[in-house]
Write an enzyme that holds these catalytic residues in place. Structure first.
Site, PDB file in Angstrom:
ATOM      1  N   ASP A   1      -4.469   5.370 -12.093  1.00 33.80           N
ATOM      2  CA  ASP A   1      -4.404   4.004 -11.576  1.00 33.80           C
ATOM      3  C   ASP A   1      -5.645   3.216 -11.984  1.00 33.80           C
ATOM      4  OD1 ASP A   1      -3.474   1.841 -10.116  1.00 33.80           O
ATOM      5  OD2 ASP A   1      -3.127   2.999  -8.286  1.00 33.80           O
TER       6      ASP A   1
ATOM      7  N   ASP B   1       4.434  -2.354  -8.302  1.00 29.58           N
ATOM      8  CA  ASP B   1       4.421  -1.943  -6.896  1.00 29.58           C
ATOM      9  C   ASP B   1       5.598  -2.559  -6.157  1.00 29.58           C
ATOM     10  OD1 ASP B   1       2.219  -0.349  -6.999  1.00 29.58           O
ATOM     11  OD2 ASP B   1       0.821  -1.833  -6.211  1.00 29.58           O
TER      12      ASP B   1
HETATM   13  C1  GLA Z   1      -1.976   0.964  -6.460  1.00 38.19           C
HETATM   14  C2  GLA Z   1      -0.728   1.583  -7.035  1.00 38.19           C
HETATM   15  C3  GLA Z   1       0.115   2.160  -5.921  1.00 38.19           C
HETATM   16  C4  GLA Z   1      -0.693   3.180  -5.152  1.00 38.19           C
HETATM   17  C5  GLA Z   1      -1.972   2.552  -4.630  1.00 38.19           C
HETATM   18  C6  GLA Z   1      -2.870   3.593  -4.015  1.00 38.19           C
HETATM   19  O1  GLA Z   1      -1.677  -0.169  -5.735  1.00 38.19           O
HETATM   20  O2  GLA Z   1      -0.016   0.655  -7.787  1.00 38.19           O
HETATM   21  O3  GLA Z   1       1.279   2.743  -6.455  1.00 38.19           O
HETATM   22  O4  GLA Z   1      -0.976   4.264  -5.993  1.00 38.19           O
HETATM   23  O5  GLA Z   1      -2.688   1.911  -5.670  1.00 38.19           O
HETATM   24  O6  GLA Z   1      -4.049   3.061  -3.554  1.00 38.19           O
END
Ligand code: GLA
Length: 740
Positions: free
Chosen positions: A478, A548
Site C-alpha cells: 500500500d 477502496d
Molecule cells: C488503504 C487501502 C485499504 C486498506 C487501508 C489500510 O486505504 O486502500 O484497502 O488496506 O489502507 O490502512
C-alpha cells in the site's frame, strides 16, 4: 520485417499500423506519419514538402523555406525556431540551453531488452514479431549523445518509445526536461480522452474536443495518482467503443508525469509524455547516462475497444511478469472492512475458517498486525508483529491459516513512517522533510526517503524476514499519502531536484529485489485503493487494488475506466458489506458479485457473521467464478453500454474466450424505471458463423444475430405482479453464452 530503413527514412510496421520518420535538414529527426498501415513502399518525398512562411525563423539564411515551427518533429528541441513545448531541455556548462543534435546512425535489435532499473516491456531475441530500433544522435559541441528507442510489437500494434541521454563529453550538463516521447500529428480534429478522479472514484472517463494551445494532465504528487492516470487517447469526434480512429498513449511509470497535447497555429497536434519537467532536474556528469521511462503508443481504427485490446494484449504478453500473468489468481478474503484495526488471532481464524468453507483460497491480513498499530497514528516502519494482538506471532497465525488449506497474505506499507515508531526514533533523518520547515502530515504519517540505499535495504530485510517466517504467499503493498516537503538529507543541493525520480527508482529497486528473491509471492499494489494503478507497478505486481470504493454501482464507472488500458487480470474486485462503507448504498449480494466477477474476485466483509442463506449464496458465487475463472481473468473484455453515456442508467460489458465459444455478459441497471422503453442488448466479439445458446433465454442464435440484433431485454418487473416486497434498483443480470 517490422522495421524498414530506406536511406535516412524509417518505416516501423505493425500488423495494422505504420510509423514513419526520417532525418531532417538540420540533422534532427522528423515525424512523417502514424496511422493505418501503408505497406513497404512509401513515397517519402511527399512528407518532406516545405513551404515559405513570412515572419517565422528559418533554419539557415539560405534555407528560407525550412521553418522549424511548421515541421513535424520526432523529439523536438526548443530554441532554434520551434516555439512549441519541446521533448527535452539541457543546460550546458556555460548556462546556454540550446542543443544541436545531429543524426549519426542506427542499430536494429531483435526482440526487446529490459531497461534495468525501470519497469519495461520485453521480448526474447528470437521473437519474430518484435524488433527494436535505436536511432543515435550527437550534440557535437558537448559530446552529449541522444538515443531514441522504438520497439515495434507487430502483433499488438504497439510501439514502445523511450530516450537515452549519455554524456560522453568532459563537462557537467544538466537535464531540465527529458520526456519519453513526442509525436506530431498532422491535424487537430480529435477529442482528448483522459482518466481522472479522486480517492474512491478513480479513473473516471472524461472526453473533450482539442482546442488551440496546450491541454494537459499531470501529476505532481510523486505517484501516478488517483487524480490523473498517466494515459491519454486522441479519438476522432465520431469514434465510439466499437468503431473509429483512436490513438492511445500510456506511460510505464509511477511518479510525477506530464501528458500534454499542444495544438499549434498550423493545426498540428503535438503529444508529449514522460516525467513531469516540473520538480525534475538531473545532473549529467561526464560518463553518466539518463534513461527515460517508456511510453506505449498504439493506433486502432476499431474504436476504444480496439485500443484497449491492443493495450490488454501488450501488457499481458510483454510487460506483466510472465510468471503470473496467466496463472489463475486466488479468490481472496481480506479482513480490512471486516475488522479494521480491531482484531485478535481468534477473530481472524474465525474469518479464515468460514472463508475456507465457502471456497475461498487466500486469507489476507490487512493493516494493524505490526508494532503498536491500533489506529492509523503509529508504527509504520516497525514491521514486527504486534504480540498483544497476535500472541503466537506471525508464524503462529500463518501456520494455522496454512493448516486450514488457505494461502496466507500480509499488508505492508513499505514507503511510510509514523513519528510514533521505533524507526523514527532511531532514524529521523530517513524521513523526507526540510529541516527548518513545517512537516505536513497526511493520514498521520510521513514518507521514507527511498533515494537512500540504506532505507531500501532496511525495508528489504524487514519484509524478507516476514516472508520467510510465514512462508508468505501474497503481499498487498500500500501507499497511503503523497509526498510534501520534497527534500533528502542525503543529497547535495544541486541534486535535490533528482529526488522525485530517485524516490521512484528506490521503490522499483525494492520491488525488483523482493520479486526476484521471492518469485512465488504474488504482489498486489495499492495506494489508498487505486491511487497508483499504472503500468510501472504492474511490471512488478501483476494485480492492483482497483479502488477502496467497493460499492457495485460506483464500481461500474471505475472498472469501465480502468479497462480502457488494463486487462481484467490486473483488477482486484471485492464483494463487501452493505450498507457499503464508502457511500452507504445497499445493493444485493448478487449485484455485488455480478460486478466483482469482472476482475480478480475477492471478499472483504465479516463472512463469519453471515447468515446461512447468504453463505450458501457465496458458495455458489465462488463455484461459478472458479468455473469461469480463466474466462474472467484471461478472456477478451469488451465494453458495450457506457455508464458515462446519457443518464448512465445502464451499463453492459462482456468477456469472450479466445476461441469465441464461451462468453459472459453483464447488464447493470442503476434505477428501476416506470413504464420503460423498448430495450435490446447487442453483444460483440462473437463468431458470426457459430450458433449460440444463452442460459435462461429460449432458443439458439447465430453470433451474427447476437451482435447485429441482440436480444430483447424484458422490463425488470411486471406491473401486474405483487412486487411490494421488492426493490428493483441496482439490478444486475449475467448472460452466459455458449457455442452449440
Ligand atoms: C488503504 C487501502 C485499504 C486498506 C487501508 C489500510 O486505504 O486502500 O484497502 O488496506 O489502507 O490502512
Amino acid at each position: 520485417m517490422s522495421i524498414i530503413v530506406t536511406g535516412h527514412d524509417f518505416n516501423l510496421q505493425t500488423a495494422h499500423t505504420s510509423y514513419l520518420m526520417g532525418v531532417l535538414e538540420n540533422g534532427e529527426m522528423g515525424q512523417y506519419y502514424y496511422g493505418p498501415r501503408l505497406g513497404d513502399k512509401v513515397n517519402y518525398a511527399d512528407f518532406r514538402h516545405r513551404e515559405f512562411r513570412s515572419v517565422t525563423p528559418t533554419l539557415t539564411e539560405a534555407q528560407a523555406d525550412v521553418t522549424m515551427s511548421m515541421i513535424k518533429q520526432e523529439y523536438p528541441s526548443y530554441g532554434h525556431g520551434d516555439f512549441r513545448y519541446p521533448a527535452y531541455q539541457v543546460t550546458y556548462d556555460n548556462g546556454a540551453r540550446i542543443s544541436e543534435f545531429e543524426y549519426q546512425d542506427y542499430e536494429i535489435e531483435d526482440g526487446k531488452s529490459k531497461l534495468g532499473d525501470l519497469p519495461s516491456a520485453s521480448a526474447a531475441a528470437d521473437d519474430q514479431h518484435v524488433q527494436t530500433l535505436h536511432v543515435h544522435l550527437l550534440e557535437k559541441q558537448s559530446g552529449l549523445q541522444l538515443t531514441l528507442n522504438y520497439s515495434v510489437f507487430e502483433d499488438e500494434d504497439m510501439i514502445v518509445r523511450s530516450a537515452t541521454f549519455a554524456n560522453t563529453g568532459t563537462t557537467d550538463l544538466k537535464l531540465n526536461a527529458a520526456l519519453s516521447a513526442s509525436l506530431d500529428l498532422s491535424d487537430d480534429q480529435y477529442d482528448m480522452v483522459q482518466l481522472s478522479g479522486a480517492w474512491a472514484r478513480e479513473r473516471h472517463l472524461y472526453r473533450r474536443p482539442l482546442t488551440r494551445g496546450v491541454q494537459a494532465i499531470s501529476s505532481t504528487r510523486n505517484a501516478s495518482s488517483a487524480q490523473q492516470s498517466p494515459f491519454l487517447a486522441l479519438a476522432r469526434k465520431q469514434t465510439t467503443e466499437q468503431a473509429g480512429d483512436v490513438y492511445g498513449f500510456n506511460l510505464e511509470y509511477s511518479g510525477n508525469f506530464l501528458a500534454q497535447v499542444e495544438v499549434d497555429s498550423y493545426n498540428v497536434t503535438r503529444v508529449t509524455m514522460g516525467i513531469n519537467p516540473f520538480e525534475f532536474g538531473w545532473q549529467l556528469k561526464p560518463r553518466t547516462r539518463f534513461q527515460t521511462p517508456e511510453v506505449m503508443m498504439t493506433f486502432a481504427n476499431n474504436g476504444f475497444n480496439g485500443m484497449s485490446h491492443n493495450f490488454h494484449r501488450f501488457l499481458t504478453n510483454h510487460l506483466i511478469s510472465q510468471r503470473w500473468v496467466k496463472k489463475p489468481r486466488p479468490v481472496l478474503i481480506n479482513n480490512w472492512e471486516a475488522t479494521y484495526f480491531d482484531f485478535n488471532e481468534q477473530k481472524l481464524l474465525d474469518i479464515a475458517k468460514s472463508a475456507k468453507s465457502l471456497g475461498i483460497e487466500l486469507f489476507v491480513l490487512d493493516d494493524g498486525w505490526f508494532g503498536k498499530r491500533n489506529d492509523d497514528h503509529t508504527s509504520l516502519g516497525d514491521w514486527q508483529v504486534n504480540l498483544a494482538k497476535l500472541p503466537n506471532g506471525l508464524s503462529g497465525l500463518a501456520n494455522k491459516v496454512h493448516d486450514l488449506g488457505l494461502q496466507f497474505g500480509l499488508w505492508f506499507e513499505p514507503e511510510m513512517i509514523s513519528k510514533e515508531s521505533k524507526l523514527y526514533i532511531k532514524h529521523p533523518e530517513w524521513t523526507i522533510h526540510v529541516p527548518d520547515r513545517r512537516m505536513t502530515p497526511a493520514r498521520n504519517q510521513f514518507v521514507l526517503d527511498f533515494s537512500r540505499q540504506e532505507v531500501v535495504d532496511y525495508l528489504f530485510d524487514q519484509i524478507a524476514a516476514a516472508i520467510r517466517e510465514t512462508h508468505l504467499d501474497y503481499i498487498k503493498w500500500d501507499m497511503n499519502r503523497h509526498i510534501t516537503e520534497m527534500f533528502s538529507l542525503a543529497l547535495p543541493a544541486e541534486q535535490q531536484e533528482e529526488l522525485p525520480h530517485r524516490y521512484i527508482l528506490g521503490v522499483y529497486q525494492l520491488y525488483e529485489r523482493l520479486t526476484s528473491a521471492f518469485p512465488n509471492v504474488l504482489f498486489e499494489s495499492c495506494s489508498s485503493g487505486g491511487g497508483r494503478f499504472d503500468a510501472g507497478m504492474l511490471y512488478y505486481a501483476p494485480q492492483t487494488w482497483t479502488s477502496d470504493d467497493t460499492d457495485a454501482i460506483e464500481r461500474l464507472k471505475i472498472q469501465w475506466g480502468t479497462s480502457m488500458i488494463y486487462p481484467l487480470s490486473t483488477m482486484g474486485a471485492h464483494v463487501s458489506a452493505v450498507p457499503n462503507h464508502q457511500d452507504r448504498r445497499v445493493t444485493s449480494l448478487a449485484t455485488r458479485a455480478d460486478v466483482a466477477y469482472f476482475g480478480v474476485l475477492g471478499y472483504e466483509l465479516d463472512i463469519s457473521k453471515m447468515a446461512p442463506a447468504e453463505k450458501a449464496t457465496v458458495v455458489e458465487q465462488i463455484k461459478f467464478y472458479k468455473q469461469y475463472r480463466e474466462l474472467f481473468q484471461q478472456g477478451t473484455f469488451i465494453r458495450l453500454q457506457s455508464p458515462y453515456d446519457g443518464d448512465g442508467n445502464v451499463t453492459s460489458w462482456m468477456v469472450v474466450s479466445g476461441d469465441q465459444t464461451t462468453a459472459i455478459a453483464g447488464r447493470y441497471q442503476v434505477l428501476a424505471e416506470p413504464n420503460p422503453g423498448y430495450r435490446r442488448l447487442k453483444f460483440a466479439g462473437l463468431n458470426p458463423d457459430l450458433q449460440y445458446t444463452i442460459e435462461g433465454v429460449d432458443g439458439q442464435f447465430s453470433g451474427q444475430q447476437l451482435m447485429s440484433a441482440g436480444i430483447f431485454i424484458p422490463a425488470l418487473f411486471d406491473e401486474r405482479a405483487d412486487n411490494k416486497m421488492h426493490t428493483f434498483d441496482f439490478d444486475a443480470k449475467l448472460y452466459v453464452i455458449k457455442a452449440v
